[in-house]
Design a protein around this motif. Structure first.
Motif, mmCIF file in Angstrom:
data_model
loop_
_atom_site.group_PDB
_atom_site.id
_atom_site.type_symbol
_atom_site.label_atom_id
_atom_site.label_comp_id
_atom_site.label_asym_id
_atom_site.label_seq_id
_atom_site.Cartn_x
_atom_site.Cartn_y
_atom_site.Cartn_z
ATOM 1 N N UNK A 29 -9.590 -13.868 -5.418
ATOM 2 C CA UNK A 29 -9.049 -14.332 -4.151
ATOM 3 C C UNK A 29 -8.462 -13.147 -3.417
ATOM 4 N N UNK A 30 -7.505 -13.405 -2.555
ATOM 5 C CA UNK A 30 -6.900 -12.355 -1.737
ATOM 6 C C UNK A 30 -5.424 -12.194 -2.065
ATOM 7 N N UNK A 31 -5.100 -11.354 -3.052
ATOM 8 C CA UNK A 31 -3.677 -11.123 -3.351
ATOM 9 C C UNK A 31 -3.026 -10.314 -2.233
ATOM 10 N N UNK A 32 -1.753 -10.538 -2.022
ATOM 11 C CA UNK A 32 -0.998 -9.778 -1.036
ATOM 12 C C UNK A 32 -0.300 -8.634 -1.750
ATOM 13 N N UNK A 33 -0.571 -7.424 -1.317
ATOM 14 C CA UNK A 33 0.031 -6.257 -1.953
ATOM 15 C C UNK A 33 1.213 -5.714 -1.165
ATOM 16 N N UNK A 34 1.632 -6.437 -0.136
ATOM 17 C CA UNK A 34 2.754 -5.958 0.675
ATOM 18 C C UNK A 34 4.032 -5.943 -0.142
ATOM 19 N N UNK A 35 4.844 -4.940 0.111
ATOM 20 C CA UNK A 35 6.155 -4.934 -0.524
ATOM 21 C C UNK A 35 6.977 -6.058 0.087
ATOM 22 N N UNK A 36 7.718 -6.700 -0.741
ATOM 23 C CA UNK A 36 8.544 -7.798 -0.268
ATOM 24 C C UNK A 36 7.832 -9.139 -0.299
ATOM 25 N N UNK A 37 6.503 -9.129 -0.570
ATOM 26 C CA UNK A 37 5.821 -10.428 -0.643
ATOM 27 C C UNK A 37 6.225 -11.098 -1.952
ATOM 28 N N UNK A 38 6.356 -12.372 -1.899
ATOM 29 C CA UNK A 38 6.847 -13.117 -3.041
ATOM 30 C C UNK A 38 5.705 -13.890 -3.680
ATOM 31 N N UNK A 39 5.209 -13.363 -4.794
ATOM 32 C CA UNK A 39 4.194 -14.067 -5.567
ATOM 33 C C UNK A 39 4.898 -15.028 -6.517
ATOM 34 N N UNK A 40 4.476 -16.270 -6.511
ATOM 35 C CA UNK A 40 5.058 -17.261 -7.408
ATOM 36 C C UNK A 40 3.978 -17.694 -8.386
ATOM 37 N N UNK A 41 4.224 -17.432 -9.651
ATOM 38 C CA UNK A 41 3.246 -17.719 -10.696
ATOM 39 C C UNK A 41 3.278 -19.183 -11.095
#
Length: 196
Positions: A29-41
């Motif tokens: 898919x399209x992960x967001x690599x921006x700093x500050x982005x909040x990935x929730x597992x």
């Protein structure tokens, strides 16, 4: 004496091989690599039914965070970044992109034809290839759908199997997953002239 030395050598070699093994991480898919982005597992085992899963994906995405479904295997972690739009959009791809889950088994869209593991390679390259408005393949798209109250059994195994087939393609094109609920078919509107 040589026998004792051989035993110690075997033990040392076994302990050395049991050392820290490296874990590979694959993203789909399209992960967001921006700093500050909040990935929730998220993990499939956290959800009672399919409705809970899609509600949580939508809740995370619509609150400026990124849902990430994590599938852990022995030396591999698969991160699935589902495609989700908070605003309803008009999008009706060909039925070939759909996989409908019933009782833990994947079926072709609106049929009783089960999708068998031996057909995953063909399904990926033929049915899940997404071309949008051109003849050039843009990515791979799989729309997983199920009833809200359906258990999510089988979905994780399907994703593992289909991503293994995708990995064999060794392509730079993305493999995208969308999680939707089955939309009930409504009867066509009654023609007033026919009622008279």
């Amino acid at each position: 004496m040589n026998l004792k030395f051989a035993k110690y050598l075997i033990i040392i070699l076994l302990l050395a091989s049991c050392g820290k093994q490296e874990i590979e991480i694959k993203n789909y898919g399209f992960p967001k690599d921006k700093k500050g982005s909040l990935n929730i597992s998220l993990e499939f085992s956290e959800f009672k039914n399919y409705g809970n899963l899609i509600d949580k994906i939508r809740e995370i995405k619509c609150n400026d965070s990124i849902p990430k479904i994590v599938i852990k295997e022995k030396n591999l972690i698969r991160n699935i970044y589902p495609t989700e739009h908070c605003e309803p959009m008009i999008f009706d791809p060909d039925g070939k992109h759909y996989v409908t889950f019933r009782k833990g088994k994947p079926f072709e869209w609106q049929t009783i034809t089960e999708i068998l593991p031996g057909s995953f390679s063909k399904k990926l390259t033929e049915d899940f290839s997404y071309y949008r408005n051109s003849e050039k393949l843009e990515n791979y798209l799989i729309i997983i759908e199920s009833e809200r109250n359906e258990k999510i059994n089988g979905i994780e195994k399907f994703i593992i199997d289909i991503t293994q087939e995708y990995d064999k393609l060794e392509t730079d094109l993305k493999l995208n997953f969308v999680f939707w609920e089955v939309v009930p078919h409504l009867p066509p509107p009654v023609n007033e002239k026919e009622n008279e």
